[in-house]
Design a protein around this motif. Structure first.
Motif, PDB file in Angstrom:
ATOM      1  N   ALA A   1       0.875  -1.495  -0.070  1.00 15.39           N
ATOM      2  CA  ALA A   1      -0.120  -0.505  -0.224  1.00 15.39           C
ATOM      3  C   ALA A   1       0.784   0.927  -0.176  1.00 15.39           C
ATOM      4  O   ALA A   1       0.503   2.757  -0.770  1.00 15.39           O
ATOM      5  N   ASP A   2       1.423   0.979   0.494  1.00 15.39           N
ATOM      6  CA  ASP A   2       3.137   2.460   1.363  1.00 15.39           C
ATOM      7  C   ASP A   2       3.656   2.811  -0.843  1.00 15.39           C
ATOM      8  O   ASP A   2       3.737   3.285  -0.728  1.00 15.39           O
ATOM      9  N   ALA A   3       3.982   1.546  -1.707  1.00 14.36           N
ATOM     10  CA  ALA A   3       4.097   1.505  -2.735  1.00 14.36           C
ATOM     11  C   ALA A   3       3.900   1.664  -3.229  1.00 14.36           C
ATOM     12  O   ALA A   3       4.217   3.104  -4.776  1.00 14.36           O
ATOM     13  N   ALA A   4       1.821   1.572  -3.059  1.00 16.64           N
ATOM     14  CA  ALA A   4       0.785   1.724  -4.336  1.00 16.64           C
ATOM     15  C   ALA A   4       0.919   3.760  -4.080  1.00 16.64           C
ATOM     16  O   ALA A   4       0.648   4.514  -5.044  1.00 16.64           O
ATOM     17  N   ASN A   5       0.783   4.062  -3.223  1.00  9.37           N
ATOM     18  CA  ASN A   5       0.697   5.227  -2.755  1.00  9.37           C
ATOM     19  C   ASN A   5       1.733   6.461  -3.143  1.00  9.37           C
ATOM     20  O   ASN A   5       1.366   7.240  -3.696  1.00  9.37           O
ATOM     21  N   ARG A   6       2.784   5.910  -3.331  1.00  8.87           N
ATOM     22  CA  ARG A   6       4.115   6.434  -3.842  1.00  8.87           C
ATOM     23  C   ARG A   6       3.817   6.782  -5.840  1.00  8.87           C
ATOM     24  O   ARG A   6       4.399   7.614  -5.843  1.00  8.87           O
ATOM     25  N   TYR A   7       3.588   5.424  -6.496  1.00 11.60           N
ATOM     26  CA  TYR A   7       3.004   5.738  -7.728  1.00 11.60           C
ATOM     27  C   TYR A   7       1.860   7.007  -8.068  1.00 11.60           C
ATOM     28  O   TYR A   7       2.570   7.174  -8.914  1.00 11.60           O
ATOM     29  N   VAL A   8       0.797   6.408  -7.117  1.00  6.54           N
ATOM     30  CA  VAL A   8      -0.486   7.769  -7.308  1.00  6.54           C
ATOM     31  C   VAL A   8       0.351   9.411  -7.593  1.00  6.54           C
ATOM     32  O   VAL A   8      -0.247   9.609  -8.364  1.00  6.54           O
ATOM     33  N   VAL A   9       1.036   9.286  -6.614  1.00  8.18           N
ATOM     34  CA  VAL A   9       1.455  10.328  -6.320  1.00  8.18           C
ATOM     35  C   VAL A   9       2.537  10.808  -7.231  1.00  8.18           C
ATOM     36  O   VAL A   9       2.463  11.853  -7.832  1.00  8.18           O
ATOM     37  N   ARG A  10       3.308   9.785  -7.731  1.00 10.14           N
ATOM     38  CA  ARG A  10       4.419  10.373  -9.230  1.00 10.14           C
ATOM     39  C   ARG A  10       3.907  10.200 -10.218  1.00 10.14           C
ATOM     40  O   ARG A  10       3.941  10.042 -11.419  1.00 10.14           O
TER      41      ARG A  10
END
Length: 114
Positions: free
Chosen positions: A64-73
């Motif tokens: 989920a943390d990695a997905a949040n970073r992907y959504v932000v970028r």
């Protein structure tokens, strides 16, 4: 030996009662020990399953943390370009794969939607 005498019958009755109490106590203690061993074994299995579940949960939190970073970028990268997405997608997929392995190792339970 005169069994009608209280001096003879009293100790025989007392020793018989003590023998019965001893046998009942031994039988009860064996049952309690058997149940205790059974419940301790179940508790150890539950602790092991809880540790597996906690590991799977930690892996899903990492995903989920990695997905949040992907959504932000995602506004900064080209979605059609794999090379641009790869550093963001693989950190999502790796923990999900490890979490699936951990969950698959758990015993079947109701409500498991994997």
């Amino acid at each position: 030996m005169d069994l009608s005498s209280i001096a003879v019958a009293g100790p025989l009755f007392t020793s018989g009662a003590a023998l019965i109490v001893g046998l009942v106590t031994r039988w009860t203690q064996r049952g309690v020990a058997r149940d205790r061993i059974k419940w301790e074994a179940r508790l150890e299995v539950a602790k092991h399953n809880q540790a597996r579940f906690a590991t799977a949960l930690e892996q899903l939190i990492q995903a989920a943390d990695a997905a949040n970073r992907y959504v932000v970028r995602s506004s900064d990268i080209d979605i059609n370009d794999w090379d641009a997405r790869e550093p963001y997608i693989l950190p999502i997929l790796d923990p999900i794969g490890r979490a699936r392995v951990e969950v698959a190792a758990l015993p079947p339970s109701r409500g498991r939607g994997w």
